[in-house]
Design a protein around this motif. Sequence first.
Motif, PDB file in Angstrom:
ATOM      1  N   ALA A  66      13.136  27.920   7.714  1.00 54.40           N
ATOM      2  CA  ALA A  66      12.868  26.825   6.929  1.00 54.40           C
ATOM      3  C   ALA A  66      11.393  26.244   6.936  1.00 54.40           C
ATOM      4  CB  ALA A  66      14.008  25.576   7.365  1.00 54.40           C
ATOM      5  N   ALA A  67      10.742  26.526   8.226  1.00 53.21           N
ATOM      6  CA  ALA A  67       9.270  26.060   8.157  1.00 53.21           C
ATOM      7  C   ALA A  67       8.426  27.207   8.067  1.00 53.21           C
ATOM      8  CB  ALA A  67       9.147  25.361   9.474  1.00 53.21           C
ATOM      9  N   SER A  68       8.900  28.637   7.916  1.00 51.42           N
ATOM     10  CA  SER A  68       7.680  29.526   8.016  1.00 51.42           C
ATOM     11  C   SER A  68       8.352  30.776   7.195  1.00 51.42           C
ATOM     12  CB  SER A  68       7.474  30.165   9.351  1.00 51.42           C
ATOM     13  OG  SER A  68       8.847  30.540   9.872  1.00 51.42           O
ATOM     14  N   VAL A  69       7.375  31.425   6.494  1.00 50.96           N
ATOM     15  CA  VAL A  69       7.452  32.713   5.618  1.00 50.96           C
ATOM     16  C   VAL A  69       6.484  33.744   6.190  1.00 50.96           C
ATOM     17  CG1 VAL A  69       7.178  33.615   3.391  1.00 50.96           C
ATOM     18  CG2 VAL A  69       8.113  31.404   3.811  1.00 50.96           C
ATOM     19  N   PRO A  70       6.932  34.863   6.390  1.00 56.10           N
ATOM     20  CA  PRO A  70       5.897  35.875   6.779  1.00 56.10           C
ATOM     21  C   PRO A  70       5.127  36.305   5.662  1.00 56.10           C
ATOM     22  CG  PRO A  70       8.258  36.804   6.437  1.00 56.10           C
ATOM     23  CD  PRO A  70       8.423  35.178   6.388  1.00 56.10           C
ATOM     24  N   GLU A  71       3.891  36.378   5.806  1.00 53.43           N
ATOM     25  CA  GLU A  71       2.952  36.766   4.782  1.00 53.43           C
ATOM     26  C   GLU A  71       2.347  38.075   4.865  1.00 53.43           C
ATOM     27  OE1 GLU A  71      -0.736  34.352   3.101  1.00 53.43           O
ATOM     28  OE2 GLU A  71      -1.191  35.077   4.980  1.00 53.43           O
ATOM     29  N   SER A  72       2.104  38.745   5.940  1.00 52.31           N
ATOM     30  CA  SER A  72       1.773  40.281   6.007  1.00 52.31           C
ATOM     31  C   SER A  72       1.808  40.702   7.638  1.00 52.31           C
ATOM     32  CB  SER A  72       0.409  40.341   5.633  1.00 52.31           C
ATOM     33  OG  SER A  72      -0.639  39.412   6.576  1.00 52.31           O
ATOM     34  N   ILE A  73       1.730  41.856   7.619  1.00 55.18           N
ATOM     35  CA  ILE A  73       1.649  42.409   9.009  1.00 55.18           C
ATOM     36  C   ILE A  73       0.608  43.568   8.796  1.00 55.18           C
ATOM     37  CG2 ILE A  73       2.720  44.097  10.534  1.00 55.18           C
ATOM     38  CD1 ILE A  73       5.392  43.131   9.995  1.00 55.18           C
ATOM     39  N   VAL A  88       2.879  32.049   7.072  1.00 53.75           N
ATOM     40  CA  VAL A  88       2.448  30.750   6.457  1.00 53.75           C
ATOM     41  C   VAL A  88       3.598  29.632   7.084  1.00 53.75           C
ATOM     42  CG1 VAL A  88       2.254  29.347   4.413  1.00 53.75           C
ATOM     43  CG2 VAL A  88       1.491  32.083   4.343  1.00 53.75           C
ATOM     44  N   VAL A  89       2.959  28.643   7.542  1.00 50.98           N
ATOM     45  CA  VAL A  89       3.605  27.507   8.110  1.00 50.98           C
ATOM     46  C   VAL A  89       3.515  26.196   7.444  1.00 50.98           C
ATOM     47  CG1 VAL A  89       4.440  26.659  10.325  1.00 50.98           C
ATOM     48  CG2 VAL A  89       3.887  28.854  10.309  1.00 50.98           C
ATOM     49  N   ARG A  90       4.447  25.542   7.288  1.00 52.16           N
ATOM     50  CA  ARG A  90       4.194  23.836   6.857  1.00 52.16           C
ATOM     51  C   ARG A  90       3.340  23.262   7.653  1.00 52.16           C
ATOM     52  NH1 ARG A  90       9.994  23.396   5.345  1.00 52.16           N
ATOM     53  NH2 ARG A  90      10.133  24.023   3.212  1.00 52.16           N
ATOM     54  N   GLY A  91       2.316  22.370   7.451  1.00 51.45           N
ATOM     55  CA  GLY A  91       1.357  21.927   8.560  1.00 51.45           C
ATOM     56  C   GLY A  91       1.894  21.337   9.802  1.00 51.45           C
ATOM     57  N   ALA A  92       2.865  20.433   9.827  1.00 48.66           N
ATOM     58  CA  ALA A  92       3.321  19.771  10.797  1.00 48.66           C
ATOM     59  C   ALA A  92       3.939  20.790  11.759  1.00 48.66           C
ATOM     60  CB  ALA A  92       4.222  18.608  10.526  1.00 48.66           C
ATOM     61  N   ILE A 122      -1.084  32.226  12.528  1.00 55.89           N
ATOM     62  CA  ILE A 122      -0.367  31.115  11.883  1.00 55.89           C
ATOM     63  C   ILE A 122      -1.512  30.714  10.940  1.00 55.89           C
ATOM     64  CG2 ILE A 122       0.596  28.931  12.038  1.00 55.89           C
ATOM     65  CD1 ILE A 122       1.516  29.708  14.746  1.00 55.89           C
ATOM     66  N   ARG A 123      -1.143  30.742   9.458  1.00 57.54           N
ATOM     67  CA  ARG A 123      -1.947  30.064   8.683  1.00 57.54           C
ATOM     68  C   ARG A 123      -1.016  28.712   7.888  1.00 57.54           C
ATOM     69  NH1 ARG A 123      -2.389  30.231   3.149  1.00 57.54           N
ATOM     70  NH2 ARG A 123      -1.068  31.860   2.664  1.00 57.54           N
ATOM     71  N   GLN A 124      -1.757  27.875   7.860  1.00 57.12           N
ATOM     72  CA  GLN A 124      -0.974  26.522   7.267  1.00 57.12           C
ATOM     73  C   GLN A 124      -0.925  26.861   5.735  1.00 57.12           C
ATOM     74  OE1 GLN A 124      -2.438  22.763   8.791  1.00 57.12           O
ATOM     75  NE2 GLN A 124      -1.825  23.075  10.854  1.00 57.12           N
ATOM     76  N   GLY A 125       0.050  26.193   5.217  1.00 62.42           N
ATOM     77  CA  GLY A 125       0.308  26.141   3.814  1.00 62.42           C
ATOM     78  C   GLY A 125       1.790  25.826   3.360  1.00 62.42           C
TER      79      GLY A 125
END
Length: 180
Positions: A66-73, A88-92, A122-125
């Motif tokens: 719910a708080a993250s999505v894989p962007e790439s490997i 890509v992870v929500r900031g908090a 980890i990239r915030q977004g």
Amino acid sequence: MGNGMSKRVRAPSPTSATAEPVRQNRSRAVSELLPNVGGAAFRRFGFVQSAVVSRWAEIVGERLAAASVPESIRFPQGKKQDGTLTLVVRGAHAPMMQHVAPEIIERVNRFFGYAAVSRLQIRQGDVAAREPRRAAPSLRPVPAELGEGLKTIADPELRAVLESLAAGVAGPPRPLPRIS
């Protein structure tokens, strides 16, 4: 040049790579075509297996998904192991994800079946809200007059599907969805 081979240029054989693919002349399910369509896009953005994206909630659990999505490997040149998984992870939630990074790496590697990922970046977004999975429709008992012919079917799975179809046909008509 005395190898005995002709210098004549031959017409390409029908099995060559430039030949048009053989038609199957049958209807195909959309699900049969979709993995091929999405596969090129997933590979372009670093995903060898699109299943990592589609099954992310199963891999890491609902709470982390719910708080993250894989962007790439990203893998090192010429290798398919010791890659870097970018999330890509929500900031908090980023500090929490840093603390559970070893567990995420372990789960992803368990999914692949080998040590595919060794680092987590980890990239915030913004993480788009996922659609909740719809529960399977409840099966109502089939009316006696519709179920008589189904009792002779030996395959239990086929019988269950046909009973479900019969119940849908016999049930009250559902209203059509509104298109706005």
